[in-house]
Enzyme design. Structure first.
Site, short mmCIF file in Angstrom:
data_model
loop_
_atom_site.label_atom_id
_atom_site.label_comp_id
_atom_site.label_asym_id
_atom_site.label_seq_id
_atom_site.Cartn_x
_atom_site.Cartn_y
_atom_site.Cartn_z
N ASN A 1 -26.65 33.51 16.03
CA ASN A 1 -26.31 33.04 17.38
C ASN A 1 -27.44 33.78 18.49
O ASN A 1 -27.23 33.57 19.83
CB ASN A 1 -25.05 33.12 17.78
CG ASN A 1 -24.57 34.42 18.16
OD1 ASN A 1 -24.92 35.30 17.94
ND2 ASN A 1 -23.54 34.40 19.23
N LYS B 1 -27.24 26.79 15.02
CA LYS B 1 -27.14 28.04 14.49
C LYS B 1 -27.92 28.00 13.07
O LYS B 1 -28.37 29.19 12.61
CB LYS B 1 -25.77 28.57 14.39
CG LYS B 1 -25.30 28.63 15.79
CD LYS B 1 -23.76 29.34 16.00
CE LYS B 1 -23.58 29.11 17.38
NZ LYS B 1 -21.83 29.69 17.48
N GLY C 1 -9.60 27.25 9.44
CA GLY C 1 -11.03 26.89 9.58
C GLY C 1 -12.08 27.86 8.52
O GLY C 1 -11.83 28.73 8.27
N ALA C 2 -13.09 26.97 8.12
CA ALA C 2 -13.87 27.66 7.32
C ALA C 2 -15.53 27.31 7.85
O ALA C 2 -16.47 26.89 7.00
CB ALA C 2 -13.63 27.45 5.89
N ALA D 1 -18.14 29.25 12.75
CA ALA D 1 -17.34 30.21 13.73
C ALA D 1 -16.54 31.22 12.37
O ALA D 1 -16.41 32.47 12.65
CB ALA D 1 -16.54 29.66 14.54
#
Ligand code: NDP
Length: 277
Positions: free
Chosen positions: A87, A66, A127-128, A131
């Site tokens: 994406n 990506k 999360g970082a 996504a």
């Protein structure tokens, strides 16, 4: 004439994108071909150039390419620029238009398909990585009362909060997992955007974060009851979901962008959903 599309990633054997897009094409009467390309690491530009020369009209990009797609694009959409990842690409002559539909797909799945509005709610995002970055703008646009970002490497989360703060209406901050354990706060929507589940691991989140009647959303799909979903189930989360809906919704966004017609997503989500129990 049949228009060519594809998905590129590495590995790519697991991809459901051809199945999804070809079903969308049948449903909407669009004449397209859609294949899967195993992209070479370091060879993204050559692989996509070759696809375009063979008549390719657009391509989806999956892990780990990506960021390569971001560099390849000539025209970046706002969400793609902010996410720093792409994406979906659309080719028009020399122009390479780029989008990131992951975050929009995730919000559509949570809010519309699963029926959990984010407006005025408390949302926890774990999360970082790519996504989570893609999800931040669409999440903030829903105007949650509170959005808390937690990451193992807390500096990454801090940098994202700095970058996205101007888009926040409500409270938007970040912390580490140990700090999350200390703040005794509950969330209506808890989203696992870490890759821990891909290795059967649990991000170090504690059971106290799940509010009564909350949604626990796992971005990974096809992994069954992951350690994160098991934890949420154990404390009585109202709804458990995995990333199948996101996968199908982001595909529908790309399809509509390429073909000008939006497919129905519910039948495909139903086809791909594997019940947890
Ligand atoms: P990245 O590799 O970009 O980011 C991984 C993130 O997970 C980082 O924040 C990392 O923390 C964190 N992490 C990894 N292992 C652990 C652990 N054991 N404990 C705590 N945190 C951990 O991955 P992506 O953002 O691209 O993907 C994240 C997930 O989303 C994956 O499961 C992927 O399959 C899924 N996904 C699903 C999609 C769908 O269509 N359903 C679409 C896109 C992604 P750190 O920064 O500290 O390394």
């Amino acid at each position: 004439m049949t228009d060519k599309y594809a998905v590129i990633g590495n590995p790519i054997g697991h991809t459901k994108s051809p199945l999804i897009h070809l079903a969308f094409a049948r449903q909407t009467g669009q004449d397209i071909d859609y294949t899967a390309i195993e992209g070479r690491i370091g060879g993204f530009r050559d692989d996509v150039d070759a696809f375009r020369q063979a008549g390719g009209r657009g391509i989806n990009i999956t892990a780990p390419l990506k960021l390569e797609a971001f560099k390849y694009a000539t025209e970046l959409s706002g969400p793609a620029r902010l996410a720093g990842a792409v994406n979906a690409l659309k080719f028009e002559g020399d122009r390479i238009h780029a989008q990131n539909f992951d975050g929009i797909g995730l919000v559509r799945d949570i809010v519309q398909n699963l029926g959990y509005p984010m407006a005025g709610r408390r949302v926890l995002l774990l999360g970082a990585g790519g996504a989570a970055r893609g999800a931040l703008l669409p999440f903030l646009e829903q105007k949650p009362a509170r959005l808390l970002l937690v990451n193992r490497t807390v500096a990454k989360a801090q940098s994202l909060v700095g970058q996205f703060k101007p888009y926040a209406g409500g409270e938007f901050s970040c912390c580490s997992y140990p700090e999350l354990g200390d703040i005794h706060e509950k969330f209506d929507i808890v989203v696992n955007a870490t890759s821990a589940s891909l290795r059967g691991e649990l991000p170090p989140v504690h059971t106290g974060v799940f509010a009564f009647r909350c949604l626990a959303y796992e971005l990974a799909y096809g992994k069954g009851l992951t350690p994160f979903l098991k934890l949420a189930q154990g404390v009585g989360a109202e709804r458990l979901a995995d990333g199948v809906g996101l996968l199908v919704e982001q595909a529908a966004e790309a399809f509509a962008w390429w073909r000008g017609v939006r497919p129905e997503t519910a039948p495909m989500i139903k086809t791909l959903t594997v019940p947890f129990l």
